[in-house]
Design an enzyme around this catalytic site. Structure first.
Site, PDB file in Angstrom:
ATOM      1  N   ALA A  52       0.801  -1.229   0.000  1.00 50.33           N
ATOM      2  CA  ALA A  52       0.000   0.000   0.000  1.00 50.33           C
ATOM      3  C   ALA A  52       0.829   1.271   0.000  1.00 50.33           C
ATOM      4  O   ALA A  52       0.312   2.347  -0.288  1.00 50.33           O
ATOM      5  CB  ALA A  52      -0.935   0.008   1.219  1.00 50.33           C
ATOM      6  N   ARG A 101      10.469   7.950  -0.540  1.00 53.26           N
ATOM      7  CA  ARG A 101      11.920   8.069  -0.714  1.00 53.26           C
ATOM      8  C   ARG A 101      12.398   7.637  -2.095  1.00 53.26           C
ATOM      9  O   ARG A 101      13.534   7.915  -2.480  1.00 53.26           O
ATOM     10  CB  ARG A 101      12.634   7.259   0.369  1.00 53.26           C
ATOM     11  CG  ARG A 101      12.675   7.965   1.717  1.00 53.26           C
ATOM     12  CD  ARG A 101      13.413   7.150   2.751  1.00 53.26           C
ATOM     13  NE  ARG A 101      12.605   6.054   3.264  1.00 53.26           N
ATOM     14  CZ  ARG A 101      13.074   5.070   4.026  1.00 53.26           C
ATOM     15  NH1 ARG A 101      14.361   5.019   4.323  1.00 53.26           N
ATOM     16  NH2 ARG A 101      12.267   4.134   4.476  1.00 53.26           N
ATOM     17  N   LYS A 125       6.070   2.360  -5.387  1.00 50.13           N
ATOM     18  CA  LYS A 125       7.288   1.655  -4.991  1.00 50.13           C
ATOM     19  C   LYS A 125       7.317   0.197  -5.426  1.00 50.13           C
ATOM     20  O   LYS A 125       8.291  -0.265  -6.034  1.00 50.13           O
ATOM     21  CB  LYS A 125       7.488   1.752  -3.476  1.00 50.13           C
ATOM     22  CG  LYS A 125       8.749   1.038  -3.010  1.00 50.13           C
ATOM     23  CD  LYS A 125       9.080   1.331  -1.570  1.00 50.13           C
ATOM     24  CE  LYS A 125       8.128   0.682  -0.609  1.00 50.13           C
ATOM     25  NZ  LYS A 125       8.622   0.739   0.783  1.00 50.13           N
TER      26      LYS A 125
END
Length: 455
Positions: free
Chosen positions: A11, A16, A23
């Site tokens: 999720a 970053r 991601k």
């Protein structure tokens, strides 16, 4: 065998990563990280898989399809809160539930099977997959008592000096007794530096209730790598590439320089094939036995039969059949089908074309939207002119044809077997079997003209 379930945590946005791509969809060895995870999970034969989605939910669902069910975590309130979203699917079921992060692509199914077996062997309520880290910075620490029993997991930001020095780390992968998992989830709070619901707090809750908590330490720390930024992504790709290359070499493939050889996870290569330096083998490429893939070549989603040689060339979504050779500096674009014993020479481009066996296309030629028969000789600088500015057109060439150098073939046209085109011709009409086609202006010499030029 006890029933197995799995929850994949996918999720997070991955701030970053500094990317528009979510991601878990960032690729490692040619496919998204979460794809690696679900493939390994499926190999452990679970009854049911639930993927927790949030950011990029539709993209993740599109990637995983019907191999998983999905629960939405609308607000990112921590790993414990994420797992709780699977309650509607799993809460009342009996069995063992694997909880695994979608950003740990290096975990193997063997390690996951070992974790399941260890968990069941210890009759534990929870088992943590751990690893030894020379530098544990960033990881949760496994805190054990004086006899080695797991007491709790402390996150980096909550660790005191003594806890921070511990080198046994939490990989973020767990096995739980399913009923105990959801009972404990109802009891976790947010008294931590992040103000989140930590899944790791379940360990201490179960310990306080007198339940058995175990820890299985994997022998390979690299499997524990979690990808949270581009640096870790590069490291994951490096480690996965080493693993893939090692597997191919053990299976009989020669890699001249493994460090500069990039092979995606789904590529298949036959024994006694030789891969020279700086080669990329991408996607679902299949290569037969006894092939040579020359330095600096790139093969993408293509099939190469046995005894094929590719010399410093690019092959995309194409088929190269046995004993053919391609290059150097050739480009096979999508839907090229190169027949047995065909020669594709230097600076030749082939697109959406079938080339029959023993045909030679030596150099500086473009073959597009065409069907070529067998035993054809295509001279230097030939162009199959397939595009009229609006539509693509097809050319058919029969067997045993000689196409002279610098012939332009204006499609659509059919050149029948055993015919010849004269060098420098522009072919606009069909050519009958056995004919010679000449389509060029006659040479005219202007007497004395050159003497008037200023050079």
């Amino acid at each position: 065998m006890e029933k197995r379930y799995a929850i994949i945590l996918a999720a997070g946005k991955g701030t970053r990563m500094k990317s528009k791509l979510y991601k878990v969809l960032h690729p490692v060895a040619g496919k998204p990280m979460v794809e690696h995870i679900i493939e390994r999970v499926i190999e452990t034969k679970p009854e049911q898989i639930v993927t927790i989605v949030g950011y990029g939910a539709e993209k993740v669902k599109e990637q995983l399809g019907d191999r998983s069910e999905y629960a939405l975590q609308e607000k990112q309130l921590g790993t414990g809160h994420a797992v709780l979203q699977a309650a509607e699917f799993l809460k009342d079921k009996t069995g063992t539930t694997l909880v695994i992060s979608g950003d740990t692509p290096l975990l193997t199914s063997q390690t996951l099977d070992n974790l399941f077996a260890y968990h069941q062997g210890k009759n534990a309520s929870a088992t943590v997959l751990t690893a030894h880290a020379e530098d544990p910075t960033g990881y949760g620490r496994i805190v054990r008592d004086h006899v080695g029993i797991v007491e709790k997991i402390v996150e980096q930001k909550d660790a005191n000096e003594q806890e921070a020095a511990i080198q046994e780390i939490n990989t973020g992968t767990y096995c739980f007794d399913n009923e105990e998992l959801f009972n404990a989830l109802a009891k976790i709070g947010t008294s931590n530096a992040q103000g989140e619901y930590y899944l790791t707090d379940i360990i201490e809750i179960l310990k306080n209730e007198g339940k058995t908590v175990a820890a299985y330490q994997t022998a390979d720390f690299n499997e524990s790598l979690g990808v949270n930024d581009r640096v870790a992504l590069a490291k994951a790709n490096e480690l996965m590439r080493e693993r893939i290359n090692h597997q191919h070499m053990v299976a009989g493939v020669s890699l001249i320089d493994p460090k500069t050889t990039y092979i995606d996870a789904d590529v298949q290569i036959g024994a006694d094939t030789v891969i020279e330096p700086n080669v990329q083998l991408r996607g679902t490429t299949v290569i037969g036995e006894d092939c040579l893939i020359g330095a600096n070549s790139k093969i993408v989603n293509s099939t190469l039969e046995s005894n094929v040689e590719i010399k410093t060339s690019v092959v995309e979504e194409s088929v190269v059949r046995a004993f053919a050779d391609v290059g150097p500096y050739a480009h096979l674009r999508p839907k090229a089908d190169v027949g047995q014993h065909v020669h594709i020479g230097n600076f030749v481009e082939v697109k959406k074309a079938t080339i029959g066996e023993h045909t030679k296309v030596g150099h500086l030629t473009y073959v597009g939207d065409a069907t070529l028969g067998k035993d054809i000789n295509v001279g230097c600088g030939v162009v199959f002119v397939n595009y009229d500015g609006k539509n693509k057109h097809h050319t058919t060439v029969g067997d045993h044809v000689f196409i002279g150098s610098s012939t332009n073939i204006i499609a659509p046209v059919e050149i029948e077997s055993d015919s010849v085109t004269a060098a420098g011709s522009t072919i606009t009409d069909n050519i009958k079997k056995g004919d010679l086609a000449i389509a060029r202006a006659r040479q005219v010499n202007k007497t004395g003209y050159a003497s008037h030029l200023p050079f």
